[in-house]
Write a protein that holds these residues in place. Structure first.
Motif, PDB file in Angstrom:
ATOM      1  N   GLY A 127       0.748  -0.976   0.270  1.00 51.25           N
ATOM      2  CA  GLY A 127       0.001  -0.572   0.182  1.00 51.25           C
ATOM      3  C   GLY A 127       0.650   1.433   0.086  1.00 51.25           C
ATOM      4  O   GLY A 127       0.103   2.611   0.151  1.00 51.25           O
ATOM      5  N   LEU A 128       1.877   1.113  -0.044  1.00 42.81           N
ATOM      6  CA  LEU A 128       2.849   2.216   0.225  1.00 42.81           C
ATOM      7  C   LEU A 128       3.075   3.246  -1.221  1.00 42.81           C
ATOM      8  O   LEU A 128       3.201   2.474  -2.727  1.00 42.81           O
ATOM      9  CB  LEU A 128       4.450   2.228  -0.364  1.00 42.81           C
ATOM     10  CG  LEU A 128       4.808   1.556   1.174  1.00 42.81           C
ATOM     11  CD1 LEU A 128       6.253   0.889   1.664  1.00 42.81           C
ATOM     12  CD2 LEU A 128       4.688   3.111   2.522  1.00 42.81           C
ATOM     13  N   PRO A 129       2.982   4.875  -1.681  1.00 40.42           N
ATOM     14  CA  PRO A 129       3.088   5.172  -3.023  1.00 40.42           C
ATOM     15  C   PRO A 129       4.039   5.215  -2.942  1.00 40.42           C
ATOM     16  O   PRO A 129       5.074   5.738  -2.243  1.00 40.42           O
ATOM     17  CB  PRO A 129       2.199   6.116  -2.238  1.00 40.42           C
ATOM     18  CG  PRO A 129       2.412   6.393  -0.637  1.00 40.42           C
ATOM     19  CD  PRO A 129       2.422   5.458  -0.279  1.00 40.42           C
ATOM     20  N   GLY A 130       4.295   4.569  -4.275  1.00 46.28           N
ATOM     21  CA  GLY A 130       5.358   5.393  -4.906  1.00 46.28           C
ATOM     22  C   GLY A 130       7.052   5.090  -4.717  1.00 46.28           C
ATOM     23  O   GLY A 130       8.006   5.801  -3.867  1.00 46.28           O
ATOM     24  N   ALA A 131       6.733   4.194  -3.855  1.00 46.71           N
ATOM     25  CA  ALA A 131       8.683   3.174  -3.161  1.00 46.71           C
ATOM     26  C   ALA A 131       8.656   1.758  -3.444  1.00 46.71           C
ATOM     27  O   ALA A 131       8.500   0.847  -2.755  1.00 46.71           O
ATOM     28  CB  ALA A 131       7.753   3.229  -1.979  1.00 46.71           C
TER      29      ALA A 131
END
Length: 206
Positions: A147-151
């Motif tokens: 669920g991490l954005p942009g990682a």
């Protein structure tokens, strides 16, 4: 990646893969395995990384130390160390803004988790409950990573970590001694150390 400490850690990881991955327990094996991850923790501390990242790596090094020593008690201690490390990574990911994971990757992960809980864990004689508890913890950590954005480094690191642990569970509780088990021992390390390195890189440069 040109940090001298990282180069030393990577060299130790390669040495472990080539010399110790399928070898019997020994103090040289323990030292090489533990230092290869402890140095990653040192890099995180020196760089002023979030405490949860440094703590996760330190707990991973502790888990490596325990798992490299013989005996059921050390195995349980090692599993507890890694579970605590995953909780630290979970805190890291939540602090970086992890939200709800994408549906399809989450379902795929839960299928793998279900197989581990229902098929592999029951084979862990006398340790079914702690093994299942560990599976739940690493699943929660990985769902947060998804669920991490942009990682991408953190996401890939978490997924590779799950793959490493799944192969390790097969090695410990399913596979009979032989070529398959030996190959699995090499694969566990070939997945595990890069997973920790990816999480370090992602935590420093998300």
């Amino acid at each position: 990646m040109t940090d001298p400490l990282f180069l030393i850690a990577a060299a130790l990881a390669v040495l472990y893969l080539l010399r110790f991955a399928a070898a019997a327990a020994s103090w040289p094996k323990t030292a090489v395995k533990t230092l290869s991850v402890a140095l990653l923790a040192a890099i995180a501390l020196r760089a002023g990384a979030p405490l949860s990242l440094s703590l996760g790596l330190m707990l991973g090094a502790l888990g490596d130390f325990c798992l490299s020593r013989p005996g059921r008690g050390m195995f349980l201690a090692g599993m507890a160390g890694f579970a605590a490390g995953h909780l630290a990574y979970l805190a890291l990911f939540l602090g970086l803004g992890a939200g709800a994971p994408p549906l399809l990757p989450a379902l795929a992960l839960l299928l793998v988790v279900g197989a581990a809980v229902l098929w592999i864990a029951p084979r862990a004689e006398g340790m079914v409950a702690p093994v299942r508890g560990y599976i739940v913890v690493i699943a929660a950590m990985t769902l947060a990573a998804l669920g991490l954005p942009g990682a991408p480094r953190l996401v890939f690191g978490a997924l590779v970590f799950v793959a490493s642990d799944f192969v390790l569970a097969l090695l410990l509780f399913v596979l009979a001694p032989g070529r398959g088990a030996r190959a699995a021992a090499f694969l566990v390390w070939a997945l595990y150390w890069p997973a920790q390195a990816l999480i370090l890189a992602g935590g420093l440069l998300p």
